[in-house]
Design an enzyme around this catalytic site. Sequence first.
Site, mmCIF file in Angstrom:
data_model
loop_
_atom_site.group_PDB
_atom_site.id
_atom_site.type_symbol
_atom_site.label_atom_id
_atom_site.label_comp_id
_atom_site.label_asym_id
_atom_site.label_seq_id
_atom_site.Cartn_x
_atom_site.Cartn_y
_atom_site.Cartn_z
ATOM 1 N N PHE A 192 44.741 23.051 -25.894
ATOM 2 C CA PHE A 192 45.409 22.299 -26.971
ATOM 3 C C PHE A 192 45.733 20.865 -26.583
ATOM 4 C CE2 PHE A 192 46.536 26.806 -27.380
ATOM 5 C CZ PHE A 192 46.129 27.063 -28.680
ATOM 6 N N LEU A 223 53.248 13.304 -39.862
ATOM 7 C CA LEU A 223 53.513 12.966 -41.259
ATOM 8 C C LEU A 223 53.435 11.444 -41.417
ATOM 9 C CD1 LEU A 223 54.234 14.809 -43.685
ATOM 10 C CD2 LEU A 223 56.610 14.112 -43.380
ATOM 11 N N CYS A 244 37.939 15.939 -32.350
ATOM 12 C CA CYS A 244 38.393 17.305 -32.679
ATOM 13 C C CYS A 244 38.633 17.564 -34.161
ATOM 14 C CB CYS A 244 39.669 17.616 -31.910
ATOM 15 S SG CYS A 244 39.362 17.851 -30.164
ATOM 16 N N ARG A 275 35.002 8.117 -30.599
ATOM 17 C CA ARG A 275 34.252 9.093 -31.394
ATOM 18 C C ARG A 275 34.926 9.275 -32.752
ATOM 19 N NH1 ARG A 275 33.918 13.866 -27.170
ATOM 20 N NH2 ARG A 275 35.884 12.936 -26.566
ATOM 21 N N LYS A 301 42.670 6.532 -31.707
ATOM 22 C CA LYS A 301 44.142 6.560 -31.713
ATOM 23 C C LYS A 301 44.609 5.776 -30.489
ATOM 24 C CE LYS A 301 45.139 10.627 -28.963
ATOM 25 N NZ LYS A 301 45.811 11.894 -28.864
ATOM 26 N N LYS A 328 43.510 28.302 -32.126
ATOM 27 C CA LYS A 328 43.127 26.903 -31.921
ATOM 28 C C LYS A 328 42.729 26.229 -33.243
ATOM 29 C CE LYS A 328 41.905 23.044 -30.299
ATOM 30 N NZ LYS A 328 41.109 22.582 -29.224
ATOM 31 N N ASP A 348 28.801 20.045 -13.620
ATOM 32 C CA ASP A 348 28.288 19.371 -14.814
ATOM 33 C C ASP A 348 26.813 19.043 -14.571
ATOM 34 O OD1 ASP A 348 30.058 17.662 -17.199
ATOM 35 O OD2 ASP A 348 27.900 17.300 -16.993
HETATM 36 C C1 UDX Z 1 44.006 16.956 -31.367
HETATM 37 C C2 UDX Z 1 45.088 18.042 -31.275
HETATM 38 O O1 UDX Z 1 46.380 17.435 -31.339
HETATM 39 C C3 UDX Z 1 44.933 18.825 -29.998
HETATM 40 O O2 UDX Z 1 45.884 19.872 -29.951
HETATM 41 C C4 UDX Z 1 43.531 19.407 -29.960
HETATM 42 O O3 UDX Z 1 43.328 20.113 -28.771
HETATM 43 C C5 UDX Z 1 42.481 18.314 -30.102
HETATM 44 O O4 UDX Z 1 42.723 17.562 -31.283
HETATM 45 P P1 UDX Z 1 43.615 14.529 -30.329
HETATM 46 O O5 UDX Z 1 42.251 14.540 -30.960
HETATM 47 O O6 UDX Z 1 43.775 14.035 -28.927
HETATM 48 O O7 UDX Z 1 44.213 16.031 -30.303
HETATM 49 O O8 UDX Z 1 44.524 13.640 -31.264
HETATM 50 P P2 UDX Z 1 45.936 13.706 -32.036
HETATM 51 O O9 UDX Z 1 46.962 13.000 -31.258
HETATM 52 O O10 UDX Z 1 46.246 15.078 -32.473
HETATM 53 O O11 UDX Z 1 45.578 12.776 -33.297
HETATM 54 C C6 UDX Z 1 44.450 13.075 -34.122
HETATM 55 C C7 UDX Z 1 44.230 11.997 -35.158
HETATM 56 O O12 UDX Z 1 45.227 12.077 -36.177
HETATM 57 C C8 UDX Z 1 44.264 10.566 -34.648
HETATM 58 O O13 UDX Z 1 43.186 9.851 -35.229
HETATM 59 C C9 UDX Z 1 45.605 10.035 -35.132
HETATM 60 O O14 UDX Z 1 45.596 8.644 -35.300
HETATM 61 C C10 UDX Z 1 45.746 10.783 -36.449
HETATM 62 N N1 UDX Z 1 47.137 10.943 -36.911
HETATM 63 C C11 UDX Z 1 48.028 11.655 -36.167
HETATM 64 C C12 UDX Z 1 47.523 10.418 -38.134
HETATM 65 O O15 UDX Z 1 46.728 9.788 -38.843
HETATM 66 N N2 UDX Z 1 48.807 10.611 -38.576
HETATM 67 C C13 UDX Z 1 49.708 11.313 -37.866
HETATM 68 O O16 UDX Z 1 50.841 11.462 -38.326
HETATM 69 C C14 UDX Z 1 49.323 11.846 -36.616
#
Ligand code: UDX
Length: 442
Positions: free
Chosen positions: A150, A251, A261, A331, A324, A205, A30
Site C-alpha cells: 500500500f 478530499l 496506480c 507516469r 504529485k 488492495k 531484476d
Molecule cells: C496510491 C495509493 O495511495 C497507495 O496506497 C497505492 O499503493 C498506490 O497508489 P500514489 O500513487 O503514490 O499511491 O499516490 P497518492 O498519494 O495516493 O496520490 C494519487 C493521486 O491522487 C495523485 O495524482 C494526487 O495528486 C491525487 N490526489 C490525492 C488528489 O488529486 N486529491 C487528493 O485529495 C489526494
Amino acid sequence: MRMTVIGTGYVGVVHAACMADIGHDVLGVDIDEERIAALTEGKAPIYEPGLNELLVRTVASGRLRFSTYVTEAARFARLHFVCVGTPQMPGGEAADVRYVDAVIDGMAPHLRPGSLIVGKSTVPVGTTARLGARLRAVAAHSEIAWNPEFLREGFAVADTRRPERIVVGVESRRAEATLREIYKPMLISGVPFFSTDPATAELVKVASNAFLATKISFINAMAEVCDSAGADVVALAEAVGEDSRIGHRFLQPGLGFGGSCFPKDIRAFAARAEELGAGEAISFLHQVDEINTRQRRRTVDLARNLVGGSFSGRRVAVLGAAFKPESDDVRDSPALDVASAISREGAEVRVHDPEAVDNARPRFPELHYTLDVPKACEDADLVLHLTAWPEYRKISPAELGPLVRDRKILDARNTLDTAPWQSAGWSVNALGRPPMTGSYAA
Ligand code: UDX
C-alpha cells in the site's frame, strides 16, 4: 530470514532495502542489468526520500545483494517476494499480468522444496488461485500467498517501515507463520496484521485504491457543480471534510489523480469485475475515471479562456510536471497531460519541476524545461500551478509579477494561498471557484 525480492521497481527496491534493514538476508533480482549495476553500488533508481541512504547502508552491511538471474534466486532462498509490474494491457483496460506469470513459470522448476512465493504486485482477484494451480503442477512442494503493498510514492520508505496495516492472503498456517515472522518488528510495534484468504487480500488492495480515487472524483464532481452554481469548492471541501465520518484527506479538489496506480487500477478492477459478472456493482468506477479525465480537459478549457480564447502565439508557464509532489514520477501525470495539450494548441509552454524534468523531457520533447521558476514564468501570458510542490507556496507573487506579461495564475491544485497573489495584482483562477481578482494597480 533469507529471501529474494523479484522486480526492483518502486515496490521491490523499497521492500528489499527495508527487509534488509530489519535484519533479513535479501537478494534483489531484476532483468534490467543497468539497474542492478547501479543498485549494487547503492544507487537508487528513483527519487524517494531516505532510499539512497538506506540502500548504501544495507548494501554495505552485506545483507542486501542484487542479481539478474531468476534461477539464482530460486536457489538462494525458500522465500520469494514478487514485485514486478502489472501495467494496463496495451489497447485494453485490464491488468497485464504477463510479468508476474513469467516470474512464477521461470522459477517454479528451480524452487527448493517447501518454498513460499509471496506476491506483492497489484493483481486481478483470482490471480493467486490461478498461479497456485500452475505452481503446484511443477513444484508440488511449494505454495503461493499474496501480500498487497500500500506504499505511497514520496513516503515509500516510511510506509514500508511502518505500514498502516499488513494484509496477507494465505492458504496455509505455515505461510501465515512465515509472514508473521518476517514482519515481526512491525507487529511488535503495533501494526495491525490481517490474515485472510488470497482473493480477499487481492481485493483489499484494489478496493482501497478504488475508494480513494472515488473520494477524489467526488470532490471534483462537486467542483463542476460549484462552477455552475457560482459556489466555492475549496470552502465546500473544508466544511464537508470536517465531518469526522468523511475526513479531509483525499478530499482535495483540483486536477485529479494520476500516477502509476489509481488510473490503471480502477480500470483493471472494473474489467475484472466485468469478467466475474459483477461489473454492474462497480460500474460507477467508469464515472470516477471519466470525472478525473474531465478535470484535465476542463483545466485546458479554463486556461484557454484566460488567455482570450486561443493559445496560438501565447506563452504559458507550467509549475509542476510530476504526477504529485515529492516524486519524480511522471507516469500518467495530469500536469504533463495538460501542458502537452496546451502546447499542441499552439502555445509555447515552459515547464518547471524540482525533480521530474529529466523524466518528463524524453516523453514530452515538445515542451521547454527549466529548473528555475522565474525563467519558466518570463513573459508568460498565464501561469499554471499543476503539481502541488510545497516550494510553490513560497513563491513571492510580488517578485514574479514584473516578469510575466499578464498577472494571471490558474491554481489547478488549490494549494496556493490566494490572498498574497491577489494583493500583488494577480487574478487567481481555479476550477470550482469564482475568479479572485487582484487589487494592485500596476
Ligand atoms: C496510491 C495509493 O495511495 C497507495 O496506497 C497505492 O499503493 C498506490 O497508489 P500514489 O500513487 O503514490 O499511491 O499516490 P497518492 O498519494 O495516493 O496520490 C494519487 C493521486 O491522487 C495523485 O495524482 C494526487 O495528486 C491525487 N490526489 C490525492 C488528489 O488529486 N486529491 C487528493 O485529495 C489526494
